[in-house]
Write a protein that holds these residues in place. Sequence first.
Motif, PDB file in Angstrom:
ATOM      1  N   UNK A  90       0.830  -1.212   0.000  1.00 19.32           N
ATOM      2  CA  UNK A  90       0.000   0.000   0.000  1.00 19.32           C
ATOM      3  C   UNK A  90       0.859   1.253   0.000  1.00 19.32           C
ATOM      4  N   UNK A  91       1.991   1.197   0.724  1.00 19.92           N
ATOM      5  CA  UNK A  91       2.863   2.366   0.837  1.00 19.92           C
ATOM      6  C   UNK A  91       3.849   2.484  -0.317  1.00 19.92           C
ATOM      7  N   UNK A  92       3.974   1.426  -1.098  1.00 21.13           N
ATOM      8  CA  UNK A  92       4.919   1.445  -2.208  1.00 21.13           C
ATOM      9  C   UNK A  92       6.341   1.150  -1.795  1.00 21.13           C
ATOM     10  N   UNK A  93       6.550   0.478  -0.647  1.00 23.33           N
ATOM     11  CA  UNK A  93       7.876   0.132  -0.158  1.00 23.33           C
ATOM     12  C   UNK A  93       8.263  -1.261  -0.640  1.00 23.33           C
ATOM     13  N   UNK A  94       9.551  -1.466  -0.820  1.00 22.09           N
ATOM     14  CA  UNK A  94      10.045  -2.776  -1.249  1.00 22.09           C
ATOM     15  C   UNK A  94      10.136  -3.708  -0.051  1.00 22.09           C
ATOM     16  N   UNK A  95       9.702  -4.963  -0.177  1.00 20.97           N
ATOM     17  CA  UNK A  95       9.818  -5.928   0.923  1.00 20.97           C
ATOM     18  C   UNK A  95      11.283  -6.261   1.192  1.00 20.97           C
ATOM     19  N   UNK A  96      11.606  -6.707   2.409  1.00 15.66           N
ATOM     20  CA  UNK A  96      12.994  -7.071   2.732  1.00 15.66           C
ATOM     21  C   UNK A  96      13.382  -8.427   2.155  1.00 15.66           C
ATOM     22  N   UNK A  97      14.667  -8.746   2.278  1.00 12.63           N
ATOM     23  CA  UNK A  97      15.219 -10.043   1.877  1.00 12.63           C
ATOM     24  C   UNK A  97      14.946 -10.374   0.416  1.00 12.63           C
ATOM     25  N   UNK A  98      14.806  -9.359  -0.428  1.00 13.04           N
ATOM     26  CA  UNK A  98      14.640  -9.598  -1.851  1.00 13.04           C
ATOM     27  C   UNK A  98      13.316 -10.209  -2.249  1.00 13.04           C
ATOM     28  N   UNK A  99      12.315 -10.155  -1.375  1.00 14.65           N
ATOM     29  CA  UNK A  99      11.000 -10.685  -1.719  1.00 14.65           C
ATOM     30  C   UNK A  99      10.369  -9.844  -2.829  1.00 14.65           C
ATOM     31  N   UNK A 100       9.580 -10.433  -3.703  1.00 17.94           N
ATOM     32  CA  UNK A 100       8.968  -9.668  -4.795  1.00 17.94           C
ATOM     33  C   UNK A 100       7.938  -8.670  -4.269  1.00 17.94           C
ATOM     34  N   UNK A 101       7.701  -7.609  -5.031  1.00 17.27           N
ATOM     35  CA  UNK A 101       6.765  -6.566  -4.608  1.00 17.27           C
ATOM     36  C   UNK A 101       5.349  -7.100  -4.432  1.00 17.27           C
TER      37      UNK A 101
END
Length: 275
Positions: free
Chosen positions: A231-242
């Motif tokens: 919702x915020x447009x932030x990238x997930x950690x540990x290289x997880x896909x958006x």
Amino acid sequence: MADTSTASLRTALRPYLAVLGSRARSQRAYRASFALDLLSSLLVGAIELAEVSVLFHSVDALGGLDFTAILLVFGLADLCFSLADMSFGHCDNLPSYLRAGTLDVFYLRPQPLLLQLITSDISLRRLARAAVGAVALTVGLVLNDIDWSPAHVLLLALAIVSGYAVFAGMFVWAGGAQFFLVEGAETTNAFVYGGRYAATQPASVWNRPLWAVFGFFFPMVFTGFLPALWLLGYAPPYGLPDWVGWCAPAAAVWTWTLALASWRVGVRHYQGGGG
């Protein structure tokens, strides 16, 4: 055909709705006591939210999220947990039924054991705690700069429904484990209530073992953190896909798979109260 199916469904649900209705009326019968229960539940939720606020008086951001972003994570997870606790939290009473042998009474009725247990009570006082989560979620949605689209609205709805299902499944999973533990409720509480606490925190600060437990085996990150990131447009950690934030329904299905397997094995293990 549709009318017949609807009538059959109403007939099948009537005993459960009658029990829930009686439980709700009994809780509201003593108004002063019910008001105190609501107030205490509200205070518990407010204190937990205050803990988050105090933490962010010392730091500007945690795990890449500021206070307004954490409000969104906290609101999503806490609202879902409070609603699940209201309707499924009384599964915690199963150990007392096992010790007293009163669970056998459920077997005398021609309805599924799990459905009887789920509909045996409802904790209306949890509505006050759910209100805290709803307020935090609303404030988080307002304060954060979200580029709203139909996809965002859909994800928010899916996150709430799926988060509720995940926490509800956790209560059922814990109930199934109690057939073996009986006196070990604290063991399952570490994952159910501990999972609720973990869900309201920024999972980007977790190490890999915590991600293994509360990220994927018990998918707490899908109740608030990962949907909030999308919702915020932030990238997930540990290289997880958006798009991983959209997997909340899959997390709910996985949790209920664990829950029903735990319940089935537990019921098969149960040999009766022995009275």
